[in-house]
Design a protein around this motif. Sequence first.
Motif, mmCIF file in Angstrom:
data_model
loop_
_atom_site.group_PDB
_atom_site.id
_atom_site.type_symbol
_atom_site.label_atom_id
_atom_site.label_comp_id
_atom_site.label_asym_id
_atom_site.label_seq_id
_atom_site.Cartn_x
_atom_site.Cartn_y
_atom_site.Cartn_z
ATOM 1 N N MET A 280 -20.099 -141.425 -70.354
ATOM 2 C CA MET A 280 -20.949 -140.314 -70.782
ATOM 3 C C MET A 280 -20.424 -138.986 -70.255
ATOM 4 S SD MET A 280 -23.203 -141.608 -72.756
ATOM 5 C CE MET A 280 -24.455 -140.335 -72.924
ATOM 6 N N GLY A 281 -19.785 -139.020 -69.098
ATOM 7 C CA GLY A 281 -19.236 -137.796 -68.544
ATOM 8 C C GLY A 281 -18.168 -137.178 -69.428
ATOM 9 N N LEU A 282 -17.452 -138.007 -70.184
ATOM 10 C CA LEU A 282 -16.414 -137.491 -71.080
ATOM 11 C C LEU A 282 -16.989 -136.595 -72.165
ATOM 12 C CD1 LEU A 282 -14.240 -140.696 -71.620
ATOM 13 C CD2 LEU A 282 -13.766 -138.800 -70.079
ATOM 14 N N TYR A 283 -18.239 -136.847 -72.532
ATOM 15 C CA TYR A 283 -18.859 -136.093 -73.619
ATOM 16 C C TYR A 283 -19.540 -134.817 -73.127
ATOM 17 C CZ TYR A 283 -18.551 -140.860 -75.493
ATOM 18 O OH TYR A 283 -18.117 -142.106 -75.869
ATOM 19 N N THR A 284 -19.735 -134.708 -71.823
ATOM 20 C CA THR A 284 -20.586 -133.621 -71.318
ATOM 21 C C THR A 284 -19.902 -132.686 -70.317
ATOM 22 O OG1 THR A 284 -21.439 -135.114 -69.588
ATOM 23 C CG2 THR A 284 -22.688 -134.987 -71.636
ATOM 24 N N ARG A 285 -18.805 -133.137 -69.680
ATOM 25 C CA ARG A 285 -18.165 -132.312 -68.663
ATOM 26 C C ARG A 285 -17.063 -131.447 -69.275
ATOM 27 N NH1 ARG A 285 -18.070 -137.150 -65.502
ATOM 28 N NH2 ARG A 285 -15.877 -137.378 -66.047
ATOM 29 N N SER A 286 -16.939 -130.224 -68.789
ATOM 30 C CA SER A 286 -15.815 -129.399 -69.210
ATOM 31 C C SER A 286 -14.525 -130.029 -68.707
ATOM 32 C CB SER A 286 -15.961 -127.977 -68.660
ATOM 33 O OG SER A 286 -15.944 -127.989 -67.244
ATOM 34 N N ALA A 287 -13.411 -129.699 -69.349
ATOM 35 C CA ALA A 287 -12.135 -130.332 -69.032
ATOM 36 C C ALA A 287 -11.203 -129.347 -68.344
ATOM 37 C CB ALA A 287 -11.489 -130.864 -70.305
ATOM 38 N N LEU A 288 -10.704 -129.724 -67.178
ATOM 39 C CA LEU A 288 -9.742 -128.909 -66.451
ATOM 40 C C LEU A 288 -8.356 -129.137 -67.030
ATOM 41 C CD1 LEU A 288 -9.488 -127.009 -63.955
ATOM 42 C CD2 LEU A 288 -8.940 -129.062 -62.629
ATOM 43 N N VAL B 170 -9.310 -136.338 -77.641
ATOM 44 C CA VAL B 170 -9.792 -135.007 -77.265
ATOM 45 C C VAL B 170 -9.357 -134.730 -75.829
ATOM 46 C CG1 VAL B 170 -11.796 -135.077 -78.811
ATOM 47 C CG2 VAL B 170 -12.026 -135.860 -76.435
ATOM 48 N N ILE B 171 -9.372 -133.462 -75.464
ATOM 49 C CA ILE B 171 -8.979 -133.064 -74.116
ATOM 50 C C ILE B 171 -10.074 -133.445 -73.123
ATOM 51 C CG2 ILE B 171 -8.412 -131.118 -72.620
ATOM 52 C CD1 ILE B 171 -7.288 -129.713 -75.124
ATOM 53 N N THR B 172 -9.665 -134.111 -72.050
ATOM 54 C CA THR B 172 -10.587 -134.457 -70.962
ATOM 55 C C THR B 172 -9.971 -133.967 -69.650
ATOM 56 O OG1 THR B 172 -9.595 -136.688 -71.025
ATOM 57 C CG2 THR B 172 -11.739 -136.403 -72.074
ATOM 58 N N ASP B 173 -10.647 -134.196 -68.541
ATOM 59 C CA ASP B 173 -10.255 -133.572 -67.274
ATOM 60 C C ASP B 173 -8.918 -134.078 -66.758
ATOM 61 O OD1 ASP B 173 -12.205 -131.941 -65.091
ATOM 62 O OD2 ASP B 173 -10.388 -132.849 -64.301
ATOM 63 N N ALA B 174 -8.053 -133.142 -66.364
ATOM 64 C CA ALA B 174 -6.729 -133.489 -65.837
ATOM 65 C C ALA B 174 -6.761 -133.796 -64.338
ATOM 66 C CB ALA B 174 -5.743 -132.363 -66.109
ATOM 67 N N HIS B 175 -7.929 -133.685 -63.709
ATOM 68 C CA HIS B 175 -8.112 -134.044 -62.300
ATOM 69 C C HIS B 175 -7.070 -133.368 -61.397
ATOM 70 C CE1 HIS B 175 -11.263 -136.802 -63.432
ATOM 71 N NE2 HIS B 175 -10.465 -137.396 -64.278
ATOM 72 N N SER B 176 -6.474 -134.135 -60.491
ATOM 73 C CA SER B 176 -5.595 -133.548 -59.476
ATOM 74 C C SER B 176 -4.329 -132.932 -60.054
ATOM 75 C CB SER B 176 -5.223 -134.608 -58.433
ATOM 76 O OG SER B 176 -4.529 -135.686 -59.043
ATOM 77 N N THR B 177 -3.840 -133.463 -61.179
ATOM 78 C CA THR B 177 -2.571 -132.959 -61.728
ATOM 79 C C THR B 177 -2.650 -131.478 -62.086
ATOM 80 O OG1 THR B 177 -3.183 -133.693 -63.961
ATOM 81 C CG2 THR B 177 -1.836 -135.196 -62.626
ATOM 82 N N ALA B 178 -3.835 -130.999 -62.444
ATOM 83 C CA ALA B 178 -3.979 -129.579 -62.772
ATOM 84 C C ALA B 178 -3.652 -128.704 -61.566
ATOM 85 C CB ALA B 178 -5.399 -129.293 -63.269
ATOM 86 N N TYR B 179 -3.913 -129.225 -60.375
ATOM 87 C CA TYR B 179 -3.645 -128.475 -59.141
ATOM 88 C C TYR B 179 -2.214 -128.707 -58.637
ATOM 89 C CZ TYR B 179 -8.732 -128.073 -59.041
ATOM 90 O OH TYR B 179 -10.041 -127.807 -59.362
#
Length: 381
Positions: A176-184, A215-224
């Motif tokens: 459910m988090g994939l549908y509601t959280r913004s993606a880094l 669809v684009i989802t959060d890149a987590h640590s790799t974004a940093y």
Amino acid sequence: MLAVVLGTGMIGTTVVKELASCSVIHKVTAVDAIESSVTKCLEIAENKKVEGKVADLHSEEAIYEVLKGADVAIACLPHSLSLSAVKAAISAKCHLVDLVGSQFERKLELEEEAKAANVLVVPGCGVAPGITNFLAAQGIEMLDEADEAIMICGGIPKDPLPPLWYQVVFRLESVMGLYTRSALAVENGELIRLEPLSGLERLSFPEPVGDCEAVITDAHSTAYTLRTKVNNLYEKTVRYPEHWSKMKTLAELGFLDEKPIVVEGIEVSPRKMTEAILAPQLKGKSNEDITVVRVTVKGIKNGKPTEYEWEMVDFYDHNRNITSMAKTTSIPAMLMAKWIAEGKIGERGIVPPESIIVRDRFHPFIEELAEYGIHFTFTSK
């Protein structure tokens, strides 16, 4: 070496069984709040090295009590307990491999505490985040200049059913988090936040998968960790066609909102109500699943445009009698813990997998994944 596994669901149980087979590990304690889950884990593990423990894991203090005296632990817990597990591991001076990659910024704040405790914490060490992270990092390292890294992953049913063409293979909470959280993500070397369910694209994988969407989802640590090495970086999650558009419609209509509404005098959470309605619909004809991974890195090598790509299509594991998602999530975490126990990883602090399994460690780790049935094809053009 004493190892502790927090959580004995399908993934935790797989970790326990495989970890107990490692010669460097002398004892594995499998911990869960549900006694029947621990009992089932012990039956599946069938190893004298494994002992079960029933304990409440819903607080930092409770997890600390479980980790005291242990050398290394693997957290197979819900997102909501991840930060508590990290803090408890540092307090207990126990190395930790965590399947959860969220809250990376908050975990990174504990860097100095972890180093002072001589502890390594590896956040987000499953399939995605996890495998996708270090594939992207390795591709970037292989280029002279990296322009774009796209990490694509998805767990999909082998026999999908309408109307959503998807089945839950892990936790509905995480889905459910994939549908509601913004993606880094990273664009032009800068961290950005993208709206949920954005960047829809069509793509295909080898049969029997065929056409999909992502669809684009959060890149987590790799974004940093990778944003200074690549101009643009995204993670995308795969589903069969039409799934994302249907979920986007529900989101636009407010069915995924958490703020309660009042219906005939009763306060109701739209999201909780939607979860209850969707749960029976998120099933396939069988429990067999497929995990797909595609990591593509583009840039310049020796003055020429170059593209590296790794791809994996993995199926339900009939030998272990577990889902592909459980296998591809648990094995990387188990191997990371094994390498820590073997002294192959000397880093301390909060260090994600893309900062560990890269360069000289990359191919040996890939080879060990292959020994456990996780294989990739690599192309360069």
